[in-house]
Design an enzyme around this catalytic site. Structure first.
Site, PDB file in Angstrom:
ATOM      1  N   HIS A   7      24.142  -7.781 -48.099  1.00 37.08           N
ATOM      2  CA  HIS A   7      24.648  -7.107 -46.901  1.00 37.08           C
ATOM      3  C   HIS A   7      25.131  -5.886 -47.331  1.00 37.08           C
ATOM      4  CE1 HIS A   7      24.894 -10.060 -43.535  1.00 37.08           C
ATOM      5  NE2 HIS A   7      24.539 -10.690 -44.702  1.00 37.08           N
ATOM      6  N   ASP A  26      30.569  -5.579 -40.599  1.00 39.63           N
ATOM      7  CA  ASP A  26      29.268  -6.137 -40.887  1.00 39.63           C
ATOM      8  C   ASP A  26      29.543  -7.352 -39.616  1.00 39.63           C
ATOM      9  OD1 ASP A  26      27.036  -7.347 -42.717  1.00 39.63           O
ATOM     10  OD2 ASP A  26      28.082  -9.085 -41.843  1.00 39.63           O
TER      11      ASP A  26
END
Length: 480
Positions: A16, A116
């Site tokens: 990520h 995120d």
């Protein structure tokens, strides 16, 4: 000139983080008014994040801050682990952002948090600083629509994971075709994940905007569904992809990878099938033997990236098999019989291999990044999803976009558990032959979309337009 400060909060884990940093670079290269600070969280005892950040070049408008490590509750599942890390890190995020805003304005006015998709609980901290929260969603627009639909039917119709199991398919606004429940990610069917997922989906839904690593030319049906369907009313979408880390393409290769590239240089164009299942994709010995049998029976040239999983119950990284191990897990004599037409390797620079003109097809786990990379380089995919959201990705690729061939759409191994079935050599061989078909419709579609993926971020492309809208929104926060 005072800059506009944006705080990025990626999920713990290098995967990520890589996507977040590529997006950050896209923003600061596009507009020099922006300064981005990335707050990096790590799981305890995981070193790959640190190794990755140390390798990055310094950029004037990009600042990385490593937050202190936090301990995890014992025996927690991944959902609980992420929740625990986020809650423990909130005071550290609060302090880091406070330092940014009181440091004599060195980095300019704070305008927004970009969090995120798993970090939406950080919206609480953004509210304390009176700035909007934008979610960075690293999967497809169609999948975003799917999770919103699951959240809606849970809230509106009280359909939980148990009831989902009783259905055969779902009508989802972001998919043109009904989605079979066997192509849903297994976590949405597990009761123990329900609270975590519902909280995550609600957090994404309530964000001030959602940035998606996709592009309208690829997912036109799904993007248009967000503008037209009542279930998605009030949601602001920014599909600004494909955001790819293409530096690998031109990066010097080390000696072992140099051998792979040299071998590919000697192969005819579009003749080699590349089998690679992501950083966490692995198989048991029975399945490995079926893959080997399929490769040999197909007669295709191949590069096969075969990884070894960590010990069960640990958070170690995957590793490469030793030559001795390979001799034990592959069929007897396989390596000798296929020595002239292929290679079994460990970790590989995926972008460099997909970019090579000798690659004609990609047997993939259908991670969204891998799909975007494969389309960018015009390489058709044979689908073999394994975990996370890869099953609906595979379904979308084959049934919606017609840009993939099916090996399987519902194979599943969730969090180092047992696979739901064995994929037979015959099925795999058929997929390999189909993905290498030089005259197939799938190849033509992928080649056409490859061109569009390269143009969409240029002036006049859909992603360029959405990116400009996003930057205007962020910059305008500091003038309000």
């Amino acid at each position: 000139m005072k800059k506009t400060q944006v705080v990025f909060i990626p999920s713990p884990g290098v995967g990520h983080l890589v996507s977040a940093l590529e997006f950050a670079k896209l923003l600061i290269n596009r507009d020099n008014r922006l300064h981005i600070t990335v707050l990096i969280m790590k799981f305890p005892h995981v070193t790959e994040t640190e190794a990755y950040t140390k390798s990055l070049p310094l950029l004037n408008s990009l600042n990385l801050i490593n937050l202190p490590e936090c301990s995890l509750p014992p025996n927690s599942n991944p959902g609980s682990s992420i929740t625990a890390v986020l809650e423990a890190q909130k005071p550290n995020v609060r302090q880091a952002v406070s330092n940014l805003t009181t440091g004599e304005g060195l980095h300019g006015h704070l305008a927004a948090f970009v969090v995120d998709m798993f970090c939406t609980s950080m919206t609480d901290v953004a509210k304390e600083f009176s700035v909007p929260t934008l979610v960075f969603f690293t999967s497809s627009v169609a999948f975003l629509g799917l999770i919103f639909h699951l959240h809606t039917i849970h809230e509106r119709d009280n359909v939980d994971s148990t009831q989902l199991l009783q259905l055969t398919e779902l009508a989802v606004p972001s998919f043109a075709n009904p989605v079979p429940t066997k192509s849903l990610p297994s976590v949405v069917l597990l009761k123990e994940w329900e609270l975590f997922l519902l909280a995550t989906w609600k957090g994404i839904k309530n964000a001030d905007g959602i940035i998606v690593n996709s592009f309208e030319e690829l997912e036109s049906y799904a993007v248009h569904s967000f503008a037209s369907h009542s279930d998605f009313a009030g949601i602001t979408l920014y599909p600004i992809g494909p955001i790819l880390n293409l530096e690998q393409e031109t990066k010097p290769v080390d000696e072992s990878n140099d051998i792979i590239i040299q071998w590919l240089n000697d192969q005819p164009p579009s003749s080699v099938v590349f089998l690679c299942f992501g950083s966490k994709g692995s198989f048991d010995e029975d399945q490995i033997k079926e893959i080997a049998l399929a490769i040999e029976n197909s007669g295709a040239r191949f590069i096969w990236s075969l990884r070894k999983p960590p010990s069960k119950g640990t958070m170690d990284v995957f590793s490469d098999h030793s030559p001795f191990d390979l001799g034990l897990i592959l069929p007897k004599g396989f390596l000798d019989r296929t020595a002239e037409i292929g290679m079994v390797v460990g970790w590989v620079p995926q972008v460099q291999i997909l970019a090579h003109p000798a690659i004609g097809g990609f047997v993939s786990h259908c991670g969204w990044n891998s799909i975007l990379e494969s389309i960018y380089f015009g390489v058709p995919i044979a689908t073999w999803p394994i975990y996370a959201e890869q099953q609906p990705n595979a379904f979308e690729l084959v049934c919606e976009l017609k840009m993939g061939v099916e090996i399987t759409l519902d194979y599943n191994v969730e969090f180092y558990g047992e696979p739901n079935y064995l994929v037979t050599a015959g099925k795999i061989e058929k997929g390999i032959k189909s993905v290498l078909d030089k005259d197939g419709d799938v190849r033509k579609k992928v080649k056409e979309m490859s061109e569009k993926s390269r143009k969409t971020l240029l002036e006049g492309g859909c992603s360029c337009t959405y990116l400009e809208r996003l930057i205007d929104y962020i910059v305008n926060q500091t003038s309000n």
